[in-house]
Design a protein around this motif. Sequence first.
Motif, PDB file in Angstrom:
ATOM      1  N   ALA A 150       0.837  -1.198   0.000  1.00  0.00           N
ATOM      2  CA  ALA A 150       0.000   0.000   0.000  1.00  0.00           C
ATOM      3  C   ALA A 150       0.871   1.246   0.000  1.00  0.00           C
ATOM      4  CB  ALA A 150      -0.905  -0.002   1.231  1.00  0.00           C
ATOM      5  N   SER A 151       0.455   2.266  -0.750  1.00  0.00           N
ATOM      6  CA  SER A 151       1.140   3.555  -0.737  1.00  0.00           C
ATOM      7  C   SER A 151       0.139   4.649  -1.044  1.00  0.00           C
ATOM      8  CB  SER A 151       2.275   3.574  -1.764  1.00  0.00           C
ATOM      9  OG  SER A 151       1.759   3.482  -3.078  1.00  0.00           O
ATOM     10  N   ALA A 152       0.504   5.883  -0.753  1.00  0.00           N
ATOM     11  CA  ALA A 152      -0.397   7.004  -0.970  1.00  0.00           C
ATOM     12  C   ALA A 152      -0.532   7.297  -2.460  1.00  0.00           C
ATOM     13  CB  ALA A 152       0.121   8.233  -0.243  1.00  0.00           C
ATOM     14  N   PRO A 153      -1.741   7.374  -2.988  1.00  0.00           N
ATOM     15  CA  PRO A 153      -1.918   7.714  -4.396  1.00  0.00           C
ATOM     16  C   PRO A 153      -1.574   9.184  -4.643  1.00  0.00           C
ATOM     17  CG  PRO A 153      -4.040   7.584  -3.291  1.00  0.00           C
ATOM     18  CD  PRO A 153      -3.022   7.139  -2.294  1.00  0.00           C
ATOM     19  N   VAL A 154      -1.108   9.471  -5.844  1.00  0.00           N
ATOM     20  CA  VAL A 154      -0.746  10.843  -6.217  1.00  0.00           C
ATOM     21  C   VAL A 154      -1.572  11.226  -7.437  1.00  0.00           C
ATOM     22  CG1 VAL A 154       1.092  12.376  -6.981  1.00  0.00           C
ATOM     23  CG2 VAL A 154       1.594  10.561  -5.328  1.00  0.00           C
ATOM     24  N   GLY A 156      -3.014  14.110 -10.375  1.00  0.00           N
ATOM     25  CA  GLY A 156      -2.699  15.302 -11.136  1.00  0.00           C
ATOM     26  C   GLY A 156      -2.873  15.043 -12.613  1.00  0.00           C
ATOM     27  N   SER A 157      -3.157  16.120 -13.396  1.00  0.00           N
ATOM     28  CA  SER A 157      -3.288  16.014 -14.855  1.00  0.00           C
ATOM     29  C   SER A 157      -4.293  14.961 -15.293  1.00  0.00           C
ATOM     30  CB  SER A 157      -1.930  15.729 -15.492  1.00  0.00           C
ATOM     31  OG  SER A 157      -1.000  16.728 -15.165  1.00  0.00           O
ATOM     32  N   GLY A 158      -5.363  14.822 -14.530  1.00  0.00           N
ATOM     33  CA  GLY A 158      -6.436  13.927 -14.940  1.00  0.00           C
ATOM     34  C   GLY A 158      -6.236  12.469 -14.633  1.00  0.00           C
ATOM     35  N   VAL A 159      -5.151  12.113 -13.904  1.00  0.00           N
ATOM     36  CA  VAL A 159      -4.904  10.723 -13.551  1.00  0.00           C
ATOM     37  C   VAL A 159      -4.457  10.626 -12.101  1.00  0.00           C
ATOM     38  CG1 VAL A 159      -4.261  10.086 -15.907  1.00  0.00           C
ATOM     39  CG2 VAL A 159      -2.484  10.733 -14.263  1.00  0.00           C
ATOM     40  N   THR A 160      -4.575   9.430 -11.549  1.00  0.00           N
ATOM     41  CA  THR A 160      -4.020   9.112 -10.233  1.00  0.00           C
ATOM     42  C   THR A 160      -3.033   7.974 -10.409  1.00  0.00           C
ATOM     43  OG1 THR A 160      -5.966   9.832  -8.990  1.00  0.00           O
ATOM     44  CG2 THR A 160      -4.533   8.234  -7.921  1.00  0.00           C
ATOM     45  N   ILE A 161      -1.829   8.148  -9.860  1.00  0.00           N
ATOM     46  CA  ILE A 161      -0.794   7.127  -9.928  1.00  0.00           C
ATOM     47  C   ILE A 161      -0.687   6.451  -8.567  1.00  0.00           C
ATOM     48  CG2 ILE A 161       1.643   6.647 -10.339  1.00  0.00           C
ATOM     49  CD1 ILE A 161       0.128   7.520 -12.830  1.00  0.00           C
ATOM     50  N   ILE A 162      -0.694   5.121  -8.595  1.00  0.00           N
ATOM     51  CA  ILE A 162      -0.567   4.326  -7.371  1.00  0.00           C
ATOM     52  C   ILE A 162       0.697   3.492  -7.482  1.00  0.00           C
ATOM     53  CG2 ILE A 162      -1.687   2.661  -5.850  1.00  0.00           C
ATOM     54  CD1 ILE A 162      -4.334   3.294  -7.380  1.00  0.00           C
ATOM     55  N   ASP A 163       1.688   3.806  -6.658  1.00  0.00           N
ATOM     56  CA  ASP A 163       2.914   3.011  -6.610  1.00  0.00           C
ATOM     57  C   ASP A 163       2.687   1.884  -5.619  1.00  0.00           C
ATOM     58  OD1 ASP A 163       5.426   1.931  -6.425  1.00  0.00           O
ATOM     59  OD2 ASP A 163       6.473   3.853  -6.325  1.00  0.00           O
ATOM     60  N   ALA A 164       2.495   0.669  -6.149  1.00  0.00           N
ATOM     61  CA  ALA A 164       2.109  -0.464  -5.309  1.00  0.00           C
ATOM     62  C   ALA A 164       3.245  -1.458  -5.110  1.00  0.00           C
ATOM     63  CB  ALA A 164       0.897  -1.158  -5.916  1.00  0.00           C
ATOM     64  N   GLY A 165       4.465  -0.980  -5.150  1.00  0.00           N
ATOM     65  CA  GLY A 165       5.600  -1.870  -4.931  1.00  0.00           C
ATOM     66  C   GLY A 165       6.090  -2.467  -6.222  1.00  0.00           C
ATOM     67  N   GLU A 166       5.710  -3.699  -6.505  1.00  0.00           N
ATOM     68  CA  GLU A 166       6.156  -4.367  -7.725  1.00  0.00           C
ATOM     69  C   GLU A 166       5.439  -3.854  -8.982  1.00  0.00           C
ATOM     70  OE1 GLU A 166       6.730  -8.609  -7.696  1.00  0.00           O
ATOM     71  OE2 GLU A 166       6.678  -8.667  -5.512  1.00  0.00           O
ATOM     72  N   LEU A 167       4.352  -3.127  -8.783  1.00  0.00           N
ATOM     73  CA  LEU A 167       3.597  -2.585  -9.903  1.00  0.00           C
ATOM     74  C   LEU A 167       3.291  -1.117  -9.657  1.00  0.00           C
ATOM     75  CD1 LEU A 167       0.860  -5.306 -10.579  1.00  0.00           C
ATOM     76  CD2 LEU A 167       2.941  -4.925 -11.894  1.00  0.00           C
ATOM     77  N   LYS A 168       3.121  -0.392 -10.746  1.00  0.00           N
ATOM     78  CA  LYS A 168       2.613   0.976 -10.669  1.00  0.00           C
ATOM     79  C   LYS A 168       1.342   1.025 -11.511  1.00  0.00           C
ATOM     80  CE  LYS A 168       5.509   4.347 -10.554  1.00  0.00           C
ATOM     81  NZ  LYS A 168       6.542   5.349 -10.942  1.00  0.00           N
ATOM     82  N   LEU A 169       0.284   1.563 -10.923  1.00  0.00           N
ATOM     83  CA  LEU A 169      -1.010   1.636 -11.591  1.00  0.00           C
ATOM     84  C   LEU A 169      -1.370   3.079 -11.907  1.00  0.00           C
ATOM     85  CD1 LEU A 169      -2.900  -0.854  -9.264  1.00  0.00           C
ATOM     86  CD2 LEU A 169      -2.156  -1.326 -11.591  1.00  0.00           C
ATOM     87  N   LYS A 170      -2.032   3.251 -13.032  1.00  0.00           N
ATOM     88  CA  LYS A 170      -2.531   4.569 -13.440  1.00  0.00           C
ATOM     89  C   LYS A 170      -4.043   4.481 -13.581  1.00  0.00           C
ATOM     90  CE  LYS A 170      -2.201   5.737 -17.756  1.00  0.00           C
ATOM     91  NZ  LYS A 170      -1.648   6.116 -19.076  1.00  0.00           N
ATOM     92  N   VAL A 171      -4.751   5.315 -12.830  1.00  0.00           N
ATOM     93  CA  VAL A 171      -6.216   5.342 -12.881  1.00  0.00           C
ATOM     94  C   VAL A 171      -6.645   6.653 -13.532  1.00  0.00           C
ATOM     95  CG1 VAL A 171      -8.353   5.305 -11.547  1.00  0.00           C
ATOM     96  CG2 VAL A 171      -6.391   3.932 -10.801  1.00  0.00           C
ATOM     97  N   ALA A 172      -7.351   6.550 -14.649  1.00  0.00           N
ATOM     98  CA  ALA A 172      -7.838   7.755 -15.325  1.00  0.00           C
ATOM     99  C   ALA A 172      -8.966   8.376 -14.511  1.00  0.00           C
ATOM    100  CB  ALA A 172      -8.323   7.413 -16.728  1.00  0.00           C
TER     101      ALA A 172
END
Length: 216
Positions: A150-154, A156-172
């Motif tokens: 778990a990590s804090a989502p960031v 900006g620019s119409g998306v949220t980035i979630i750094d989840a350790g082994e993966l990074k997710l982008k949520v529109a």
Amino acid sequence: MAIIHKATLSPSKLELIADYLPNQPWFIQEGAPEIIGAYRFDDPAGEVGIETHVVAAGDRIYQVPLSYRGYELAGAEEWLIGTMDHSVLGKRYVYDACADPVYVRALATTILTGRKEAELIVDGELGPRPSTVTVQGSGKLDGGVPTLSASAPVSGSGVTIIDAGELKLKVARVLDTAADASASTAAAPELHGELTLNGQWAGLENPVELAAVVRD
């Protein structure tokens, strides 16, 4: 499978979303929000409700993932949208799901393994209820989803980035309904470089990219 209860909610989901949106950096106020539809993921433990709403406001379409819990999520006070009284389940804590590890794992699993939205089973109804938004992951992984942290989502620019350790997710957050997500991925997957979650709803001609596993 997501079990839906016929219940009275106070405040309503739309009321919570309407209070939440104006405080987000990716939202532009252009009129009262209206829910177009929603899709759900399943929590294997049956503890957390995971529902993502597609919301129209003015000329823009937004994506609002929510998680519903019967208890507070430790360390996530910043992402608590509010509480609601559920006539069947009692008090529910409603979070921006991008900060909820249960949502993060469900999203990653759906994208990587090519799953669809959870089947909706409503108390007292025979057979499943169709989802108002349908989604499909583009991956083909047969199990073996990485362990996520778990990590804090960031946002900006119409998306949220979630750094989840082994993966990074982008949520529109702001959806590009003019682009055909399935066509762009199929035409040049080596250039696209991402596995995606694409979605569609009534009145939408082509699938829209909702989220992606980002490759550094």
